[in-house]
Design a protein around this motif. Sequence first.
Motif, PDB file in Angstrom:
ATOM      1  N   ARG A 115       0.859  -1.186   0.000  1.00  0.00           N
ATOM      2  CA  ARG A 115       0.000   0.000   0.000  1.00  0.00           C
ATOM      3  C   ARG A 115       0.897   1.239   0.000  1.00  0.00           C
ATOM      4  NH1 ARG A 115      -5.315  -0.365   1.262  1.00  0.00           N
ATOM      5  NH2 ARG A 115      -5.365   1.623   2.392  1.00  0.00           N
ATOM      6  N   ILE A 116       0.775   2.036  -1.062  1.00  0.00           N
ATOM      7  CA  ILE A 116       1.677   3.175  -1.250  1.00  0.00           C
ATOM      8  C   ILE A 116       0.848   4.423  -1.527  1.00  0.00           C
ATOM      9  CG2 ILE A 116       3.578   4.112  -2.623  1.00  0.00           C
ATOM     10  CD1 ILE A 116       4.243   1.212  -3.443  1.00  0.00           C
ATOM     11  N   GLY A 117       1.029   5.453  -0.698  1.00  0.00           N
ATOM     12  CA  GLY A 117       0.411   6.745  -0.967  1.00  0.00           C
ATOM     13  C   GLY A 117       1.154   7.454  -2.078  1.00  0.00           C
ATOM     14  N   ILE A 118       0.486   8.379  -2.767  1.00  0.00           N
ATOM     15  CA  ILE A 118       1.122   9.056  -3.894  1.00  0.00           C
ATOM     16  C   ILE A 118       0.852  10.560  -3.853  1.00  0.00           C
ATOM     17  CG2 ILE A 118      -0.843   8.631  -5.443  1.00  0.00           C
ATOM     18  CD1 ILE A 118       1.227   8.331  -7.738  1.00  0.00           C
ATOM     19  N   LEU A 119       1.877  11.329  -4.197  1.00  0.00           N
ATOM     20  CA  LEU A 119       1.787  12.770  -4.392  1.00  0.00           C
ATOM     21  C   LEU A 119       2.194  13.088  -5.822  1.00  0.00           C
ATOM     22  CD1 LEU A 119       3.708  14.006  -1.193  1.00  0.00           C
ATOM     23  CD2 LEU A 119       1.250  13.590  -1.411  1.00  0.00           C
ATOM     24  N   GLU A 126      -4.684  10.618  -9.755  1.00  0.00           N
ATOM     25  CA  GLU A 126      -5.971   9.986 -10.053  1.00  0.00           C
ATOM     26  C   GLU A 126      -5.819   8.704 -10.860  1.00  0.00           C
ATOM     27  OE1 GLU A 126      -9.128  13.709  -9.942  1.00  0.00           O
ATOM     28  OE2 GLU A 126      -8.262  13.124 -11.882  1.00  0.00           O
ATOM     29  N   THR A 127      -4.809   8.644 -11.714  1.00  0.00           N
ATOM     30  CA  THR A 127      -4.576   7.420 -12.489  1.00  0.00           C
ATOM     31  C   THR A 127      -3.712   6.420 -11.742  1.00  0.00           C
ATOM     32  OG1 THR A 127      -2.600   8.326 -13.591  1.00  0.00           O
ATOM     33  CG2 THR A 127      -4.739   8.667 -14.686  1.00  0.00           C
ATOM     34  N   ARG A 128      -3.329   6.792 -10.510  1.00  0.00           N
ATOM     35  CA  ARG A 128      -2.490   5.924  -9.674  1.00  0.00           C
ATOM     36  C   ARG A 128      -1.206   5.530 -10.409  1.00  0.00           C
ATOM     37  NH1 ARG A 128      -7.620   5.787  -8.212  1.00  0.00           N
ATOM     38  NH2 ARG A 128      -8.206   5.330  -6.057  1.00  0.00           N
ATOM     39  N   PHE A 129      -0.475   6.596 -10.809  1.00  0.00           N
ATOM     40  CA  PHE A 129       0.787   6.434 -11.532  1.00  0.00           C
ATOM     41  C   PHE A 129       0.549   5.755 -12.880  1.00  0.00           C
ATOM     42  CE2 PHE A 129       5.295   4.933 -11.988  1.00  0.00           C
ATOM     43  CZ  PHE A 129       5.899   6.175 -11.896  1.00  0.00           C
ATOM     44  N   ILE A 138      -1.979   1.657  -5.063  1.00  0.00           N
ATOM     45  CA  ILE A 138      -1.567   3.058  -5.007  1.00  0.00           C
ATOM     46  C   ILE A 138      -2.748   3.874  -4.479  1.00  0.00           C
ATOM     47  CG2 ILE A 138      -0.694   5.021  -6.300  1.00  0.00           C
ATOM     48  CD1 ILE A 138       1.252   2.638  -6.087  1.00  0.00           C
ATOM     49  N   ILE A 139      -2.506   4.659  -3.419  1.00  0.00           N
ATOM     50  CA  ILE A 139      -3.571   5.370  -2.727  1.00  0.00           C
ATOM     51  C   ILE A 139      -3.393   6.875  -2.925  1.00  0.00           C
ATOM     52  CG2 ILE A 139      -4.744   5.721  -0.518  1.00  0.00           C
ATOM     53  CD1 ILE A 139      -3.250   3.139   0.418  1.00  0.00           C
ATOM     54  N   PRO A 140      -4.258   7.515  -3.689  1.00  0.00           N
ATOM     55  CA  PRO A 140      -4.172   8.964  -3.854  1.00  0.00           C
ATOM     56  C   PRO A 140      -4.833   9.700  -2.695  1.00  0.00           C
ATOM     57  CG  PRO A 140      -5.959   8.128  -5.172  1.00  0.00           C
ATOM     58  CD  PRO A 140      -5.335   6.924  -4.507  1.00  0.00           C
ATOM     59  N   PRO A 141      -4.495  10.954  -2.473  1.00  0.00           N
ATOM     60  CA  PRO A 141      -5.233  11.759  -1.503  1.00  0.00           C
ATOM     61  C   PRO A 141      -6.696  11.886  -1.937  1.00  0.00           C
ATOM     62  CG  PRO A 141      -3.212  12.870  -2.191  1.00  0.00           C
ATOM     63  CD  PRO A 141      -3.427  11.723  -3.124  1.00  0.00           C
ATOM     64  N   SER A 142      -7.562  12.212  -0.987  1.00  0.00           N
ATOM     65  CA  SER A 142      -8.985  12.339  -1.307  1.00  0.00           C
ATOM     66  C   SER A 142      -9.465  13.763  -1.076  1.00  0.00           C
ATOM     67  CB  SER A 142      -9.810  11.369  -0.456  1.00  0.00           C
ATOM     68  OG  SER A 142      -9.613  11.623   0.923  1.00  0.00           O
ATOM     69  N   GLY A 143     -10.587  14.096  -1.696  1.00  0.00           N
ATOM     70  CA  GLY A 143     -11.240  15.378  -1.473  1.00  0.00           C
ATOM     71  C   GLY A 143     -10.345  16.564  -1.731  1.00  0.00           C
ATOM     72  N   SER A 144     -10.393  17.525  -0.819  1.00  0.00           N
ATOM     73  CA  SER A 144      -9.617  18.757  -0.990  1.00  0.00           C
ATOM     74  C   SER A 144      -8.121  18.518  -0.905  1.00  0.00           C
ATOM     75  CB  SER A 144     -10.037  19.786   0.057  1.00  0.00           C
ATOM     76  OG  SER A 144      -9.775  19.313   1.370  1.00  0.00           O
ATOM     77  N   ASP A 145      -7.713  17.432  -0.257  1.00  0.00           N
ATOM     78  CA  ASP A 145      -6.279  17.129  -0.184  1.00  0.00           C
ATOM     79  C   ASP A 145      -5.697  16.933  -1.580  1.00  0.00           C
ATOM     80  OD1 ASP A 145      -6.185  17.291   2.556  1.00  0.00           O
ATOM     81  OD2 ASP A 145      -6.333  15.121   2.877  1.00  0.00           O
ATOM     82  N   LEU A 146      -6.437  16.246  -2.450  1.00  0.00           N
ATOM     83  CA  LEU A 146      -5.944  16.026  -3.804  1.00  0.00           C
ATOM     84  C   LEU A 146      -5.794  17.350  -4.543  1.00  0.00           C
ATOM     85  CD1 LEU A 146      -6.732  13.114  -6.134  1.00  0.00           C
ATOM     86  CD2 LEU A 146      -6.847  15.426  -7.063  1.00  0.00           C
ATOM     87  N   ASP A 148      -5.343  20.305  -3.179  1.00  0.00           N
ATOM     88  CA  ASP A 148      -4.261  21.075  -2.561  1.00  0.00           C
ATOM     89  C   ASP A 148      -2.895  20.601  -3.041  1.00  0.00           C
ATOM     90  OD1 ASP A 148      -6.151  22.506  -1.168  1.00  0.00           O
ATOM     91  OD2 ASP A 148      -5.843  21.418   0.724  1.00  0.00           O
ATOM     92  N   VAL A 149      -2.726  19.283  -3.107  1.00  0.00           N
ATOM     93  CA  VAL A 149      -1.441  18.740  -3.556  1.00  0.00           C
ATOM     94  C   VAL A 149      -1.190  19.116  -5.011  1.00  0.00           C
ATOM     95  CG1 VAL A 149      -0.172  16.616  -4.075  1.00  0.00           C
ATOM     96  CG2 VAL A 149      -1.349  16.863  -1.882  1.00  0.00           C
ATOM     97  N   HIS A 150      -2.200  18.958  -5.849  1.00  0.00           N
ATOM     98  CA  HIS A 150      -2.036  19.294  -7.266  1.00  0.00           C
ATOM     99  C   HIS A 150      -1.641  20.753  -7.444  1.00  0.00           C
ATOM    100  CE1 HIS A 150      -2.797  19.602 -11.582  1.00  0.00           C
ATOM    101  NE2 HIS A 150      -3.536  20.682 -11.309  1.00  0.00           N
ATOM    102  N   GLN A 151      -2.352  21.644  -6.806  1.00  0.00           N
ATOM    103  CA  GLN A 151      -2.074  23.065  -6.964  1.00  0.00           C
ATOM    104  C   GLN A 151      -0.697  23.434  -6.428  1.00  0.00           C
ATOM    105  OE1 GLN A 151      -5.465  24.873  -5.067  1.00  0.00           O
ATOM    106  NE2 GLN A 151      -6.886  24.067  -6.606  1.00  0.00           N
ATOM    107  N   ALA A 152      -0.338  22.877  -5.279  1.00  0.00           N
ATOM    108  CA  ALA A 152       0.988  23.149  -4.715  1.00  0.00           C
ATOM    109  C   ALA A 152       2.084  22.591  -5.609  1.00  0.00           C
ATOM    110  CB  ALA A 152       1.094  22.548  -3.311  1.00  0.00           C
TER     111      ALA A 152
END
Length: 224
Positions: A115-119, A126-129, A138-146, A148-152
């Motif tokens: 189980r691997i988180g992804i940034l 969203e495509t999990r690499f 592969i576990i992406p962030p959910s909701g606003s976290d996704l 926030d990570v994308h924009q940052a």
Amino acid sequence: MHIGLIGGIGPAATDFYYRRLIATFASRKAALELTIVHADTQTLLSNLSRNDIEAQVAIYSRLTDRLVAAGAGCVVVTSIAGHFCIEAFKSVSPLPVVDMIAEVGHAVDKNGLKRIGILGTRTVMETRFYGGIRSAEIIPPSGSDLDDVHQAYVAMAASGVATEAQRSIFNHVSRKLLEENGAEAIMLGGTDLALVFSQDHASFPLVDCAAIHVDAIARLALSA
């Protein structure tokens, strides 16, 4: 082998590749032959947002022609986001392409993580690499976290500098993926994340895609 890098997407990632290759070749007492051509970050992100594979492959092909003229024996896209069209590019490239997705997939297969988180950018998360990992979830962030990570990440990649606010977002979301979603490690699904994390100083396990990619490039070049 003379290495050809398609850089500039973003500048910090190009710097990471360049420095790591220099260090690797120096440690092997081998001469490094390298040419870097420049692709534009904003153009890539625009093509990625529209999934305009044809336009991005045309850019890569034009740049690879320059690498051929310079004497390169392989071509490397120094961006995970830039791999959204990698299969189409591989089918037309005049040089062998060192595919990061395949190399990271091999590395994950070997390390036993499940189980691997992804940034990274929205598409990469969203495509999990890009569906390139078969042996782990592969576990992406959910909701606003996704968001926030994308924009940052996009802002950081464009500027080549990580702000404290951006670092805070990446670290906060990483902790949530580890503590709330059961991730065993965090995949650095954007090559510019080298501005924030390093294998030597991270407080949690990393899957460092850029480092895996560079090491595969070096192995290929040194074996030629």
